[in-house]
Write an enzyme that holds these catalytic residues in place. Sequence first.
Site, PDB file in Angstrom:
ATOM      1  N   HIS A   1      -7.332  -0.800   6.041  1.00  0.00           N
ATOM      2  CA  HIS A   1      -6.924  -2.120   6.095  1.00  0.00           C
ATOM      3  C   HIS A   1      -6.842  -2.522   7.729  1.00  0.00           C
ATOM      4  O   HIS A   1      -7.363  -3.866   7.820  1.00  0.00           O
ATOM      5  CB  HIS A   1      -5.494  -2.249   5.602  1.00  0.00           C
ATOM      6  CG  HIS A   1      -5.408  -2.083   4.348  1.00  0.00           C
ATOM      7  ND1 HIS A   1      -5.807  -3.180   3.495  1.00  0.00           N
ATOM      8  CD2 HIS A   1      -4.869  -1.176   3.177  1.00  0.00           C
ATOM      9  CE1 HIS A   1      -5.546  -3.072   2.247  1.00  0.00           C
ATOM     10  NE2 HIS A   1      -4.876  -1.886   2.187  1.00  0.00           N
TER      11      HIS A   1
ATOM     12  N   SER B   1       0.741  -1.243   0.016  1.00  0.00           N
ATOM     13  CA  SER B   1       0.061   0.153  -0.010  1.00  0.00           C
ATOM     14  C   SER B   1       1.167   1.213  -0.056  1.00  0.00           C
ATOM     15  O   SER B   1       1.839   1.283   0.634  1.00  0.00           O
ATOM     16  CB  SER B   1      -0.837   0.009   1.290  1.00  0.00           C
ATOM     17  OG  SER B   1      -1.776  -1.126   1.267  1.00  0.00           O
TER      18      SER B   1
END
EC number: 4.1.1.9
Length: 492
Positions: free
Chosen positions: A422, A328
């Site tokens: 997340h 990410s």
Amino acid sequence: MRGLGPSLRAGRLLPPRYPPRPPGPRAPRLCSGLTAGVMDELLRRAVPPTPVYELREKTPAPAEGQCADFVSFYGGLAETAQRAELLGRLAQGFGVDHGQVAEQSAGVLQLRQQSREAAVLLQAEDRLRYALVPRYRGLFHHISKLDGGVRFLVQLRADLLEAQALKLVEGPHVREMNGVLKSMLSEWFSSGFLNLERVTWHSPCEVLQKISEYEAVHPVKNWMDMKRRVGPYRRCYFFSHCSTPGEPLVVLHVALTSDISNNIQGIVKECPPSETEERNRISAAIFYSISLTQQGLQGVELGTFLIKRVVKELQKEFPHLGAFSSLSPIPGFTKWLLGLLNVQGKEHGRNELFTDSECKEISEVTGDPVHESLKGFLSSGEWVKSEKLVQALQGPLMRLCAWYLYGEKHRGYALNPVANFHLQNGAVMWRINWMADSSLKGLTSSCGLMVNYRYYLEETGSNSVSYLGSKNIKASEQVLSLVAQFQKNSKL
């Protein structure tokens, strides 16, 4: 190239396309007072009155034309300010009847004091719930039944969010209407109504074009780049909805690798090891890009549902697959760091980010005071051209990034939106990767750093509950070690 025409260049990729507004007569370009009168008259006709409680299930639905008039009028509003004004008037004038709420609340309290039987109290509470429903919810409900109505409401919420961001409409009534619309969209776009579709090089050209246009994390450069992203050792999935068939709502790109990737270059730039997938080479699934395509669906848990569904699909295809992780970006890290450098630079002599030895080493390379030189280098990404500066910055930037992700909070949750996403899903903040994104965007937004959020499938449920309920962040030893280094060597 399957007859796709000339190779697409990055500059030719279009911005995300949102559903076109329904055709209709353009709104009158009148002076503000008269326009307000036209809007108020339209809303009085379009927004159905709330039936009395006893007739709530017997009152016929408003004529379809009334809702269609609103859709048509709204579609003719060319200017953002006009749409914002109409939405503001809808929120302010057609919400909850507070007098009714007060009356029904008093009735519930009175019945509780009288110790009446349960059936009477439950009916009074139902009356109160009914009174708490805003009138404009009825308008949204009836619009959703029109052909293209749900698509229209998604765009309407996107306009509302834009108007709020531009401060064209503000206040509690607008925030309440946004919440009501978000709640309705969350029901209509719940996981049971979503279709999971996989994209391959043999998918329709229109779908491939949309996927390339919607890619917001790592832009697609050309058709060959697109072919790699849906080819061997890669998977691309999206959710569509019956109201928008074939239209991607949220898109997830996955790389199938031998281990958990620590840089994006190896995924989006390098060719796969072979044209034919060898199952023994695949032991990890890396979620390296997830993009929401419809701004009106912000806050609706599409991304979370998509990751869960894709994990199940991959487990069916590769039962031996053992590792699931994201790779990410860290948007906002450079901006956060520049803010700290700016504040400390104004306070001459104050240095709480770097150790004395780090300051000396950085100054020897740049020839200028640390704060001033780094503000310029980090803003432009020019620092990566100096190998010595890259080495000097690795230690301090790694620990500062760890603190930004782990320690910087908004209402007790992770400040960084990607981290928050997340962590809510139950992932572990697993590894921060140095020089993981060497693109200009990666350098200027997150100093080239990326992070793996790892999904231990047996732990995601408990991790999510712990984060959402107690605001505890589950992190690896590497991340916690970097946080400890920050606490020892840096201060804010």
